[in-house]
Design an enzyme around this catalytic site. Structure first.
Site, mmCIF file in Angstrom:
data_model
loop_
_atom_site.group_PDB
_atom_site.id
_atom_site.type_symbol
_atom_site.label_atom_id
_atom_site.label_comp_id
_atom_site.label_asym_id
_atom_site.label_seq_id
_atom_site.Cartn_x
_atom_site.Cartn_y
_atom_site.Cartn_z
ATOM 1 N N ASP A 103 -17.387 30.610 -23.722
ATOM 2 C CA ASP A 103 -17.855 30.395 -22.358
ATOM 3 C C ASP A 103 -18.927 31.428 -21.974
ATOM 4 O OD1 ASP A 103 -17.247 28.915 -19.803
ATOM 5 O OD2 ASP A 103 -16.800 30.932 -19.085
ATOM 6 N N GLU A 118 -21.644 28.584 -25.437
ATOM 7 C CA GLU A 118 -22.252 28.046 -24.229
ATOM 8 C C GLU A 118 -23.294 29.078 -23.801
ATOM 9 O OE1 GLU A 118 -21.539 26.682 -19.619
ATOM 10 O OE2 GLU A 118 -20.627 28.487 -20.388
HETATM 11 C C1 GLC Z 1 -18.839 27.831 -17.833
HETATM 12 C C2 GLC Z 1 -17.878 26.685 -17.683
HETATM 13 C C3 GLC Z 1 -17.729 26.388 -16.224
HETATM 14 C C4 GLC Z 1 -17.169 27.610 -15.543
HETATM 15 C C5 GLC Z 1 -18.041 28.832 -15.809
HETATM 16 C C6 GLC Z 1 -17.343 30.093 -15.434
HETATM 17 O O1 GLC Z 1 -20.113 27.515 -17.408
HETATM 18 O O2 GLC Z 1 -18.333 25.581 -18.425
HETATM 19 O O3 GLC Z 1 -16.911 25.283 -15.997
HETATM 20 O O4 GLC Z 1 -17.098 27.392 -14.175
HETATM 21 O O5 GLC Z 1 -18.345 28.947 -17.180
HETATM 22 O O6 GLC Z 1 -16.319 30.367 -16.347
#
Ligand code: GLC
Length: 544
Positions: free
Chosen positions: A208, A281
């Protein structure tokens, strides 16, 4: 299970556990629900979707301020989702079917209820004070710098803690304090978290907001640069100069060089186990910076989610230029990943819809995703063309407007679409018509198209691992590319317009039509290539 590089050749399917399948009938999805639906995902036959791996969004104990992305215990299961035994059963069931299991790792921040943070905020001399990012006010009493939360509604990225008289950093909600990755104890602790799940048999992590882990240690202000939307009336020069300016003065609250050191350590941990994978991500809209998250191609992420790709408008030229540019930027051993939707963005069937063509475009999008060179990520529900749900104001629960893409997966025509009671988010309006049960035996359905694409891909070395070359001379609105491996050569041609298009293929007089997104066009026969004719919103795979 087939081993080497499963994450390069397979299709990865994202499950947002709250909304996937509800085994205990409480209106919230759970781990036992996922286990009960594994045969939908892959039962080893083309009657199932055929995915090779699932990525589970967080299921850890959490106060659910951000629905699990605020973790209060990294090594357990929230009771709403089940128990660690349920998790073990899920992994065993998935592995029995050849499905790998990837879990979400949320290393940038914890919940404000995590014992680490409770300890950290207990006093300035707490042994865990430095596990989070604490700073003093500026002389005028304002927050330490101008950093903002990624959620506009959360405002500033700092919250003042009265009892200890300092501010703590939160890149997201105040309930999600950022860990301090400059502290070696934090690095050590997260290593332990990774090993906990790896020892339990998980095949990898989706990491994440990886780009947020390291920021300017001096906490200096972000430069004030106009980050606004592209102005369509803008000249090319103006656009180039604005982009150059943005590159020259990068933000200080993310993508700091030491993030790569952290990722190299993650990779070492993963590589001490067999066959594990990490996908990052990395929400950076600059392809060069994004490509750096692969490191040398061998020592950081195996895969990186590309949000530039995901944020393109429905235009052939837009997708072609991102794919071509990114492919050119990757280190030699790196492998792309492609994702069109997830739990944070409007669903494919709704996002590209313009006057009722959403389903036709979603079919073309599915063909694009599953035929590019790289690992496709499919978001649950997209395989049936599920649309964004409608959320009445009194049912809004997310801080950032993401409820519509998180409504329950539509399994059948019952009032809860397969969920019990009153599901945590309202079931989509079209659920009685658009659902798995209704589509399973319909050869014209979106589900049948996804199954055909995925199983065709499995049998095609060119699609699974072959090379890619986009064709430059296609008519406007068409994106076409060649995929090849050994003597297998495939032409993929996608019509992004609502008009029929013709394309004079440089090659043989005809080929074999392997797949079309148009359910009325029979596949399996010869198709003329001089010219190749595509219907409105049609995509085809042709064997040359
Ligand atoms: C990422 C996740 C999202 C979340 C954010 C904070 O972007 O995909 O859903 O709100 O991180 O953890």
């Amino acid at each position: 299970m087939a081993t080497a590089d499963w994450w390069r050749h397979g299709v990865i399917y994202q499950i947002y556990p709250r909304s996937f399948a509800d085994a205990n009938g409480d209106g919230v999805g759970d781990l036992a629900g996922i286990t009960s639906r594994l045969d939908h995902l892959n039962d080893g036959t083309p009657g199932s979707l055929g995915v090779d791996a699932i990525w589970l969004s967080p299921f850890y104990p959490s106060p659910m301020a951000d629905f699990g992305y605020d973790v209060a215990d990294y090594t357990d299961v929230d009771p709403v989702f089940g128990t660690l035994d349920d998790f073990d059963r899920l992994v065993a069931g998935a592995h029995d079917r050849g499905i790998r299991v990837v879990v979400d790792l949320v290393p940038n921040h914890t919940s404000d209820r995590h014992p680490w943070f409770l300890e950290s905020r207990s006093g300035r001399d707490s042994p865990k004070r430095d596990w989070y990012v604490w700073a003093d006010s500026r002389p005028d009493g304002s927050p330490p710098n101008n950093w903002m939360s990624s959620f506009p509604r959360a405002g500033k990225a700092w919250t003042f803690d009265e009892p200890t008289g300092q501010w703590y950093l939160h890149s997201f909600m105040p309930q999600q304090p950022d860990l301090n990755w400059w502290n070696p104890e934090v690095r050590e602790a997260m290593d332990g978290v990774m090993r906990f799940w790896l020892d339990r048999g998980v095949d990898g992590f989706r990491v994440d907001v990886a780009h947020k882990m390291a920021h300017d240690p001096e906490l200096r202000d972000n430069p004030l640069v106009e980050l606004g939307e592209e102005d369509l009336g803008e000249t090319q020069e103006a656009r180039d100069s604005r982009r150059a300016k943005l590159k020259a003065v990068p933000r200080r609250d993310e993508d700091w060089p030491e993030v790569h050191e952290i990722l190299r350590r993650f990779r070492q941990t993963l590589d001490s186990y067999d066959d594990r994978m990490a996908v990052g991500e990395v929400y950076l809209l600059d392809l060069e910076r994004l490509a750096r998250y692969y490191g040398s191609g061998q020592d950081e992420f195996h895969l990186v989610h590309n949000f530039v790709f995901q944020s393109q408008p429905w235009k052939a030229e837009a997708f072609r230029s991102v794919v071509d540019e990114f492919s050119g930027l990757l280190p030699a051993d790196a492998w792309p990943a492609w994702m069109l939707s997830n739990h944070d963005v409007s669903r494919v069937a709704s996002r590209y819809d313009e006057g009722g063509n959403g389903q036709a475009r979603a079919r073309v999008a599915a063909m694009l995703l599953l035929t590019l060179r790289g690992t496709p990520f499919v978001y649950m529900g997209d395989e049936i063309g599920q649309a964004d749900g409608e959320i009445p104001p009194d049912r809004v629960v997310d801080v950032d407007g993401r409820d519509p893409e998180r409504t329950p997966v539509q399994w059948d025509a019952s009032p809860g679409a397969g969920f019990g009671g009153d599901p945590w988010l309202p079931v989509g309006r079209e659920a009685a018509r658009v659902n798995v049960a209704a589509q399973r035996d319909d050869p014209a359905s979106m589900l049948s198209l996804f199954r055909r694409l995925i199983w065709y891909r499995k049998g095609s070395p060119a699609l699974r691992g072959g090379d890619y070359r986009s064709l430059p001379d296609t008519p406007g609105g068409m994106y076409a590319y060649l995929r090849g491996a050994g003597d297998e050569r495939l032409l993929v041609a996608l019509n992004f317009t609502g008009q029929p298009l013709e394309y004079q293929v440089d090659g043989p007089a005809d080929g074999r039509l392997e797949l079309s997104t148009d359910p009325a066009r029979p596949a399996g026969g010869a198709v003329g290539l001089q010219p190749l004719q595509l219907g409105p919103d049609e995509g085809v795979v042709v064997r040359l």
